[in-house]
Write an enzyme that holds these catalytic residues in place. Structure first.
Site, PDB file in Angstrom:
ATOM      1  N   SER A  85       0.809  -1.213   0.000  1.00 46.49           N
ATOM      2  CA  SER A  85       0.000   0.000   0.000  1.00 46.49           C
ATOM      3  C   SER A  85       0.845   1.267   0.000  1.00 46.49           C
ATOM      4  CB  SER A  85      -0.963  -0.004   1.191  1.00 46.49           C
ATOM      5  OG  SER A  85      -0.338  -0.524   2.328  1.00 46.49           O
ATOM      6  N   THR A 187      -1.596   3.645   4.301  1.00 47.11           N
ATOM      7  CA  THR A 187      -0.710   4.798   4.247  1.00 47.11           C
ATOM      8  C   THR A 187       0.247   4.825   5.440  1.00 47.11           C
ATOM      9  OG1 THR A 187      -2.572   5.961   3.316  1.00 47.11           O
ATOM     10  CG2 THR A 187      -0.793   7.315   4.207  1.00 47.11           C
ATOM     11  N   THR A 205       1.836   6.981   0.182  1.00 48.22           N
ATOM     12  CA  THR A 205       0.920   5.868  -0.079  1.00 48.22           C
ATOM     13  C   THR A 205       0.827   5.564  -1.569  1.00 48.22           C
ATOM     14  OG1 THR A 205      -1.340   5.087   0.391  1.00 48.22           O
ATOM     15  CG2 THR A 205      -1.142   7.328  -0.403  1.00 48.22           C
ATOM     16  N   ARG A 215      -7.294   8.985  -9.721  1.00 51.22           N
ATOM     17  CA  ARG A 215      -7.731   9.288  -8.359  1.00 51.22           C
ATOM     18  C   ARG A 215      -6.541   9.705  -7.475  1.00 51.22           C
ATOM     19  NH1 ARG A 215      -6.648   7.353  -2.869  1.00 51.22           N
ATOM     20  NH2 ARG A 215      -8.538   7.620  -1.654  1.00 51.22           N
ATOM     21  N   VAL A 216      -6.735  10.783  -6.744  1.00 44.94           N
ATOM     22  CA  VAL A 216      -5.751  11.224  -5.759  1.00 44.94           C
ATOM     23  C   VAL A 216      -6.441  11.223  -4.407  1.00 44.94           C
ATOM     24  CG1 VAL A 216      -4.403  13.227  -4.982  1.00 44.94           C
ATOM     25  CG2 VAL A 216      -4.409  12.595  -7.404  1.00 44.94           C
ATOM     26  N   GLY A 217      -5.762  10.737  -3.390  1.00 46.16           N
ATOM     27  CA  GLY A 217      -6.372  10.665  -2.061  1.00 46.16           C
ATOM     28  C   GLY A 217      -5.971  11.824  -1.177  1.00 46.16           C
ATOM     29  N   ASP A 218      -6.058  11.605   0.122  1.00 45.60           N
ATOM     30  CA  ASP A 218      -5.751  12.652   1.102  1.00 45.60           C
ATOM     31  C   ASP A 218      -4.248  12.815   1.340  1.00 45.60           C
ATOM     32  OD1 ASP A 218      -5.870   9.993   2.234  1.00 45.60           O
ATOM     33  OD2 ASP A 218      -5.583  10.915   4.201  1.00 45.60           O
ATOM     34  N   THR A 238      -4.786   8.017   8.069  1.00 49.61           N
ATOM     35  CA  THR A 238      -4.731   6.812   7.251  1.00 49.61           C
ATOM     36  C   THR A 238      -6.166   6.348   7.011  1.00 49.61           C
ATOM     37  OG1 THR A 238      -3.816   4.566   7.118  1.00 49.61           O
ATOM     38  CG2 THR A 238      -4.474   5.320   9.280  1.00 49.61           C
ATOM     39  N   GLY A 239      -6.355   5.541   5.989  1.00 54.29           N
ATOM     40  CA  GLY A 239      -7.702   5.038   5.698  1.00 54.29           C
ATOM     41  C   GLY A 239      -8.278   5.687   4.453  1.00 54.29           C
ATOM     42  N   GLY A 241      -9.241   7.992   2.008  1.00 54.40           N
ATOM     43  CA  GLY A 241      -8.819   9.373   1.804  1.00 54.40           C
ATOM     44  C   GLY A 241      -9.960  10.342   1.529  1.00 54.40           C
TER      45      GLY A 241
HETATM   46  N1  GLY Z   1      -5.313   7.347   2.777  1.00 54.92           N
HETATM   47  C1  GLY Z   1      -4.804   6.930   1.566  1.00 54.92           C
HETATM   48  C2  GLY Z   1      -5.705   7.127   0.428  1.00 54.92           C
HETATM   49  O1  GLY Z   1      -6.916   7.181   0.595  1.00 54.92           O
HETATM   50  O2  GLY Z   1      -5.244   7.218  -0.676  1.00 54.92           O
END
Ligand code: GLY
Length: 328
Positions: A85, A187, A205, A215-218, A238-239, A241
């Site tokens: 991950s 993450t 991550t 897609r881009v996360g947090d 984490t988790g 995003g």
């Molecule tokens: N927390 C990582 C993501 O959602 O990409």
């Protein structure tokens, strides 16, 4: 499903001193000692990242800066192909591309970030260069890759046979379903306090497995996956995003600490903001925070989130309290 306890029993942690602790609030009482130095401390999301906190700890224990410690520390899972991950070996998007997100923030409020970066094993090192060598904060996609190549990073294939096999299996049904506590780590977010009493953080991550391309996360978004204010402290997430992005979670945790909440109280309030408005049953969020005194806190939605810590040469894993308990 990966078992954390099995991991602890089996992992080759060598002579490293560590313990599993069920409490979730750590104390440091960080006042300068007689020699004027602060007690260094480093924490990171997920227990299996104890090797990463150890690497960071060695740097700050020898008087190095927190920003160098977090950059080096998170490169351990980035380079570990077993960690699916983060970085090399990360699970791909639904088209088979491994795309990476990372950010870094120092004690002066400087920050750098890369998102949707492909082919570079250590996105955090590229984020550091964005911070140090450009007037910008975020570089994305092809631009981020070209920037990395211009700074001497090597283009590599990051898709391992193991992640490719999982992707091929996923392609049979193409069912998108987030997995809570996937392999008990996703993450890595890391916060470090050095002997000067300065705090820095890093977050990296490969994002959600089998996400839609682009897609881009947090994690690369300052204030969402990571935030540091050297007057107050820092937080990381984490988790899922999307849930963190909707609430700008790490910034929220730091601002709550500014208003007088402990790191634990701040993490709990940030999780509650998600629980109140979002369909939290199917996804995990974990927050981790540390204030300038070195006090730590963590909170998550579902049981199973934990974090790694190194302080005074000792590595420990702390279980996080959760909104949903095993008894509910
Ligand atoms: N927390 C990582 C993501 O959602 O990409």
């Amino acid at each position: 499903m990966f078992s954390r306890r099995k991991f602890l029993a089996k992992s080759a942690l060598g002579s490293m001193s560590f313990a599993l602790t069920s409490s979730c609030e750590g104390k440091n009482n960080n006042e300068p000692q007689n020699n004027g130095e602060f007690k260094p401390k480093v924490i990171a999301t997920w227990g299996p990242n104890l090797k990463a906190t150890e690497a960071a700890w060695k740097i700050i224990a020898e008087g190095g800066k927190a920003i160098d410690a977090v950059e080096q520390g998170v490169q351990i899972p980035e380079g570990d192909e077993q960690d699916q991950s983060v970085g090399y070996g990360g699970r791909p998007d639904r088209d088979g591309n491994v795309t990476l997100d990372a950010c870094i923030m120092d004690e002066n409020g400087n920050c750098g970030s890369v998102c949707y970066l492909q082919h570079i094993k250590h996105p955090i090192a590229v984020a550091r260069k964005v911070m140090d060598e450009t007037p910008h904060v975020i570089l994305a996609g092809e631009g981020a890759l070209q920037f990395a190549l211009s700074r001497g990073f090597k283009k590599e294939n990051l898709l391992t046979e193991k992640s490719k096999a999982e992707w091929n299996e996923w392609m049979k049904e193409k069912k998108y379903q987030p997995i809570i506590n996937v392999e008990n780590h996703d993450t890595i977010g890391m916060l470090a306090l050095d002997k000067n009493g300065d705090m820095s953080g890093a977050c990296t991550t490969s994002g959600l497995a089998f996400k839609i391309q682009g897609r881009v996360g947090d994690s690369p978004i300052i204030g969402a996956g990571l935030f540091i204010d050297n007057e107050i402290g820092g937080a990381t997430a984490t988790g899922m995003g999307e849930a963190v992005l909707k609430t700008l979670g790490s910034f929220l945790v730091v601002e709550l600490m500014r208003q007088g909440r402990s790191p634990q109280e701040a993490c709990e309030e940030a999780v509650m903001r998600i629980v109140k408005k979002q369909k939290y049953q199917d996804f995990q969020i974990g927050y981790l925070a540390m204030n300038k005194k070195g006090e730590t806190g963590s909170y998550c939605i579902h049981p199973g989130f934990n974090y790694a810590q190194h302080q005074s040469g000792k590595g420990e894993i702390f279980e996080s309290k959760s909104y949903i308990t095993n008894n509910k």
